[in-house]
Design a protein around this motif. Sequence first.
Motif, PDB file in Angstrom:
ATOM      1  N   ASP A  95      -5.203  -1.690   3.318  1.00 35.00           N
ATOM      2  CA  ASP A  95      -4.122  -2.032   2.390  1.00 35.00           C
ATOM      3  C   ASP A  95      -3.132  -0.872   2.315  1.00 35.00           C
ATOM      4  N   TRP A  96      -1.910  -1.218   2.019  1.00 29.00           N
ATOM      5  CA  TRP A  96      -0.914  -0.163   1.844  1.00 29.00           C
ATOM      6  C   TRP A  96       0.093  -0.580   0.770  1.00 29.00           C
ATOM      7  N   ASN A  97       0.659   0.414   0.132  1.00 34.68           N
ATOM      8  CA  ASN A  97       1.674   0.196  -0.898  1.00 34.68           C
ATOM      9  C   ASN A  97       2.763   1.257  -0.760  1.00 34.68           C
ATOM     10  N   LEU A  98       3.953   0.873  -1.150  1.00 29.24           N
ATOM     11  CA  LEU A  98       5.060   1.814  -1.185  1.00 29.24           C
ATOM     12  C   LEU A  98       5.275   2.241  -2.630  1.00 29.24           C
ATOM     13  N   ASP A  99       5.055   3.525  -2.871  1.00 23.65           N
ATOM     14  CA  ASP A  99       5.180   4.066  -4.229  1.00 23.65           C
ATOM     15  C   ASP A  99       6.579   4.664  -4.382  1.00 23.65           C
ATOM     16  N   LEU A 133       4.123   6.433   0.916  1.00 19.76           N
ATOM     17  CA  LEU A 133       3.303   5.321   1.384  1.00 19.76           C
ATOM     18  C   LEU A 133       1.846   5.623   1.047  1.00 19.76           C
ATOM     19  N   SER A 145      -8.436   6.963   1.140  1.00 17.36           N
ATOM     20  CA  SER A 145      -7.037   6.745   0.780  1.00 17.36           C
ATOM     21  C   SER A 145      -6.254   8.038   0.972  1.00 17.36           C
ATOM     22  N   GLU A 169      -1.847   9.609   0.938  1.00 14.98           N
ATOM     23  CA  GLU A 169      -0.421   9.366   0.750  1.00 14.98           C
ATOM     24  C   GLU A 169       0.382  10.062   1.849  1.00 14.98           C
TER      25      GLU A 169
END
Length: 220
Positions: free
Chosen positions: A151-155, A171, A184, A186
């Motif tokens: 999974d990935w998210n853009l913070d 990211l 995990s 960043e």
Amino acid sequence: MPDHRSYQDPFYGWTTPKAISLCVHALKDCSSLPFDSIKKLISLSETQILHEETTPSSLEILTKMSKKYSVSIEQLILIFNGFVHVIRLALKPPAAFLKSDTFKDDLRDLKFSDQIIEEFHNILFGAKRDQLYNVIQERDRPRLPLLQTFDWNLDVTLTTASLSRCIEPLLLFQFRTTDNRNLSFEVPIKKFNELRYNTALLLKEMEEVDGKQALKLLET
């Protein structure tokens, strides 16, 4: 890469493995065991290599041999285990590195009889050689955990009047592997773009190396 014609090391190494040493001694102690039974044990050893584990039928055969020839089951297990070790060790190097005559000489040095040597030779240089070799290589190769989830998210932190500079987006990557580890980390957008570039460059260089004529000649 060493030339296989200069390969002189014993296939089992410079020190006799304990399992093989115990096997040779057990064979001497089991003089009442006919060669047909020894031949059967060698065949069972080949079967174990192909199927990884001793089957119930193999244990049955060992038990019957023990009762029929008044040989302890412990001795038969030592012999059987030693035979498995011989085959496994002989399958470590590629076929080109293990010569027929050298293999027989190594077994003579281990004090195996000529009949047993011939049976091993038929297995290691017979029709199933490639199949046995592939099984050993696949089973013994190093194995790393596999990726189970990703999974990935853009913070993104929005700037406000209280901030004097723009905060760079991050990211966030989250991994779960087959050994139940959660990882995990960043990565700033700039660094992620550098990773993409270097990965593409590496793949391009790998394609160029793969196309080298010298490497194609080595494969043949």
